[in-house]
Scaffold this motif. Structure first.
Motif, PDB file in Angstrom:
ATOM      1  N   ALA A  70     -47.952  24.769  -4.358  1.00 33.00           N
ATOM      2  CA  ALA A  70     -49.276  24.842  -3.743  1.00 33.00           C
ATOM      3  C   ALA A  70     -50.312  24.093  -4.577  1.00 33.00           C
ATOM      4  CB  ALA A  70     -49.687  26.307  -3.570  1.00 33.00           C
ATOM      5  N   ALA A  71     -50.199  24.184  -5.893  1.00 30.43           N
ATOM      6  CA  ALA A  71     -51.118  23.457  -6.768  1.00 30.43           C
ATOM      7  C   ALA A  71     -50.919  21.953  -6.639  1.00 30.43           C
ATOM      8  CB  ALA A  71     -50.925  23.897  -8.216  1.00 30.43           C
ATOM      9  N   LEU A  72     -49.673  21.525  -6.483  1.00 33.04           N
ATOM     10  CA  LEU A  72     -49.388  20.106  -6.329  1.00 33.04           C
ATOM     11  C   LEU A  72     -50.068  19.552  -5.078  1.00 33.04           C
ATOM     12  CD1 LEU A  72     -47.694  17.880  -7.723  1.00 33.04           C
ATOM     13  CD2 LEU A  72     -45.845  18.436  -6.139  1.00 33.04           C
ATOM     14  N   ALA A  73     -50.007  20.299  -3.989  1.00 36.59           N
ATOM     15  CA  ALA A  73     -50.671  19.876  -2.758  1.00 36.59           C
ATOM     16  C   ALA A  73     -52.185  19.877  -2.929  1.00 36.59           C
ATOM     17  CB  ALA A  73     -50.267  20.792  -1.602  1.00 36.59           C
ATOM     18  N   THR A  74     -52.702  20.846  -3.678  1.00 39.03           N
ATOM     19  CA  THR A  74     -54.144  20.930  -3.902  1.00 39.03           C
ATOM     20  C   THR A  74     -54.652  19.722  -4.681  1.00 39.03           C
ATOM     21  OG1 THR A  74     -54.011  23.351  -3.903  1.00 39.03           O
ATOM     22  CG2 THR A  74     -55.992  22.355  -4.840  1.00 39.03           C
ATOM     23  N   ILE A 101     -46.537  19.500   2.179  1.00 37.41           N
ATOM     24  CA  ILE A 101     -45.647  20.484   1.566  1.00 37.41           C
ATOM     25  C   ILE A 101     -45.537  21.723   2.450  1.00 37.41           C
ATOM     26  CG2 ILE A 101     -45.305  22.017  -0.415  1.00 37.41           C
ATOM     27  CD1 ILE A 101     -46.479  19.934  -2.197  1.00 37.41           C
ATOM     28  N   VAL A 102     -44.324  22.148   2.681  1.00 34.42           N
ATOM     29  CA  VAL A 102     -44.053  23.379   3.433  1.00 34.42           C
ATOM     30  C   VAL A 102     -43.355  24.356   2.491  1.00 34.42           C
ATOM     31  CG1 VAL A 102     -42.799  24.408   5.342  1.00 34.42           C
ATOM     32  CG2 VAL A 102     -43.911  22.194   5.643  1.00 34.42           C
ATOM     33  N   GLY A 215     -57.624  18.426   4.049  1.00 35.42           N
ATOM     34  CA  GLY A 215     -56.371  19.121   3.793  1.00 35.42           C
ATOM     35  C   GLY A 215     -56.226  20.268   4.775  1.00 35.42           C
ATOM     36  N   VAL A 216     -55.020  20.516   5.219  1.00 36.08           N
ATOM     37  CA  VAL A 216     -54.719  21.683   6.051  1.00 36.08           C
ATOM     38  C   VAL A 216     -53.893  22.628   5.189  1.00 36.08           C
ATOM     39  CG1 VAL A 216     -53.638  22.557   8.141  1.00 36.08           C
ATOM     40  CG2 VAL A 216     -54.766  20.321   8.165  1.00 36.08           C
ATOM     41  N   PHE A 217     -54.507  23.743   4.796  1.00 38.46           N
ATOM     42  CA  PHE A 217     -53.869  24.722   3.921  1.00 38.46           C
ATOM     43  C   PHE A 217     -53.913  26.079   4.616  1.00 38.46           C
ATOM     44  CE2 PHE A 217     -54.591  21.275   1.169  1.00 38.46           C
ATOM     45  CZ  PHE A 217     -53.909  21.463  -0.029  1.00 38.46           C
ATOM     46  N   SER A 268     -53.641  15.819   3.367  1.00 34.22           N
ATOM     47  CA  SER A 268     -52.599  16.558   2.663  1.00 34.22           C
ATOM     48  C   SER A 268     -52.423  17.901   3.340  1.00 34.22           C
ATOM     49  CB  SER A 268     -52.940  16.746   1.175  1.00 34.22           C
ATOM     50  OG  SER A 268     -52.714  15.562   0.450  1.00 34.22           O
ATOM     51  N   ILE A 269     -51.204  18.395   3.346  1.00 33.71           N
ATOM     52  CA  ILE A 269     -50.877  19.636   4.049  1.00 33.71           C
ATOM     53  C   ILE A 269     -50.109  20.558   3.115  1.00 33.71           C
ATOM     54  CG2 ILE A 269     -49.541  20.641   5.944  1.00 33.71           C
ATOM     55  CD1 ILE A 269     -49.979  18.061   7.507  1.00 33.71           C
ATOM     56  N   CYS A 270     -50.469  21.836   3.142  1.00 29.94           N
ATOM     57  CA  CYS A 270     -49.676  22.855   2.456  1.00 29.94           C
ATOM     58  C   CYS A 270     -49.659  24.092   3.345  1.00 29.94           C
ATOM     59  CB  CYS A 270     -50.251  23.182   1.082  1.00 29.94           C
ATOM     60  SG  CYS A 270     -49.199  24.307   0.119  1.00 29.94           S
TER      61      CYS A 270
END
Length: 374
Positions: A70-74, A101-102, A215-217, A268-270
């Motif tokens: 999650a931090a990597l996606a952030t 990232i899923v 970003g979609v988180f 970016s997506i998480c």
């Protein structure tokens, strides 16, 4: 290296099975095959980042892979549009740092707490920027109203058939200048760079306000459901924007008489996804056929529900958090640049060879009959 090793082991196992004529029947005292597992590599982040993430992992009592992914996606969200990375082969190709990232996790795995910990600097940054954005937007809107009024008045004057040619030419020049000023006027950049649940059209509207980045988180994965068509009878949603914004390709959408256009959308997506939804989504032929599934980096953390210590009093390391926050703010406060001026991250010799080896292993595994054929 771990991912390459896992993929190579899987490929070798496949070849062994083929050479032996297919899967063998179970025989008495047959030893079960060893499960291949891949943990998130330690020391993947600089110490000022990793110290806080380790603290969050212990505090929330989850697998480190969930927090680190999650931090990597952030960080990808904070850095996209500000840096690109060169291809390790040296062929001149460069890519943006967007990540999709899923994280596959069951209910009860404290997904919300993980997002809260890793995205905390962004929320604090947004709270600080919102007041200034409101003031800047009012100033922009006022200036836009003034310029629109000037333009409309000049158009009205120009429509008067009785004015002299000299005066008409002067008014025409003034109208051209006013129109140019109006087109050059740009709205302030909104700090609302994170969406949790949005249609592709709503996401496009948001990105037009944020400088074409977002970003979609989400720990509910509603965006995943929209893409997979779970709200539209199984028909996959509009994939154009997430496919284009993976690496900043131009995007244009015509809907209901209006056009949404972006020159370099970056996304970016998480998403935290339950296993059943993840399996259902992977089976969507449209998502696979158009390349959406191929863009996903999947993380499956170890299950911790039922193994946590309810008496644990481990607190977040606030000193480590300040270093983590300062690092993230450096990226958030860096302005986006055009591709011709953007900084490019290069590879050390060791990192280059490792990545090229991994990429070649992936390429080889796409051959007919290999694990990644589809």
């Amino acid at each position: 290296p771990e991912m390459r090793s896992t993929l190579q082991s899987t490929t070798e196992r496949l070849y062994q099975v083929k050479e032996q004529g297919g899967w063998l029947p179970i025989v008495e005292e047959q030893k079960p095959e060893e499960t291949l597992s891949l943990s998130f590599p330690s020391h993947a982040f600089p110490p000022e980042i990793e110290d806080y993430l380790q603290s969050a992992t212990a505090h929330i009592q989850v697998d480190a892979a969930m927090v680190f992914a999650a931090a990597l996606a952030t960080f990808a969200l904070c850095m996209q549009g500000k840096y690109r990375v060169s291809h390790p082969s040296g062929n001149g190709h460069k890519e943006h740092l967007c990540l999709y990232i899923v994280i596959v996790a069951d209910p009860g795995e404290r997904k919300s707490a993980v997002f809260s910990a890793v995205n905390r600097p962004i929320r604090e940054w947004q709270a600080e920027k919102r007041e200034k954005y409101k003031f800047d937007f009012v100033e922009y809107d006022t200036q836009k109203t003034i310029l629109e009024g000037q333009r409309d008045n000049l158009k009205k004057k120009l429509s008067n058939k009785q004015i002299k040619p000299e005066e008409r030419a002067t008014i025409g020049d003034e109208l051209t200048a006013a129109t140019a000023d109006l087109e050059a006027l740009q709205p302030p950049v909104s700090p609302e760079i994170i969406a949790t649940d949005a249609t592709v059209e709503a996401l496009a509207d948001l990105m037009r306000l944020t400088g074409e980045t977002a970003g979609v988180f989400s720990d509910e994965a509603d965006f995943f459901k929209i893409l997979a068509g779970l709200y539209t009878g199984g028909q996959a949603g509009n994939l154009q924007l997430p496919l284009k914004a993976y690496d900043g390709a131009p995007f244009y959408l015509l809907r209901r008489g209006r056009t949404i256009g972006m020159q370099r959308p970056l996304l970016s997506i998480c998403l935290m996804v339950q296993p059943s939804l993840f399996i259902e989504t992977l089976g969507n032929d449209t998502l696979k056929g158009r390349g959406m599934v191929g863009r996903l980096v999947t993380c499956t953390p170890k299950k911790m529900a039922g193994l946590r210590d309810v008496r644990s009093n481990v607190k977040l390391n606030e000193t480590a958090y300040q270093s983590y926050k300062e690092t993230m703010l450096q990226f958030l406060d860096t302005d986006q640049k055009p591709d011709t001026e953007i900084s490019v991250i290069s590879w050390s010799e060791d990192a280059k060879e490792r990545m090229l080896g991994y990429l070649q292993t992936v390429e080889n595994s796409m051959q007919s009959g290999c694990p990644m054929e589809e």
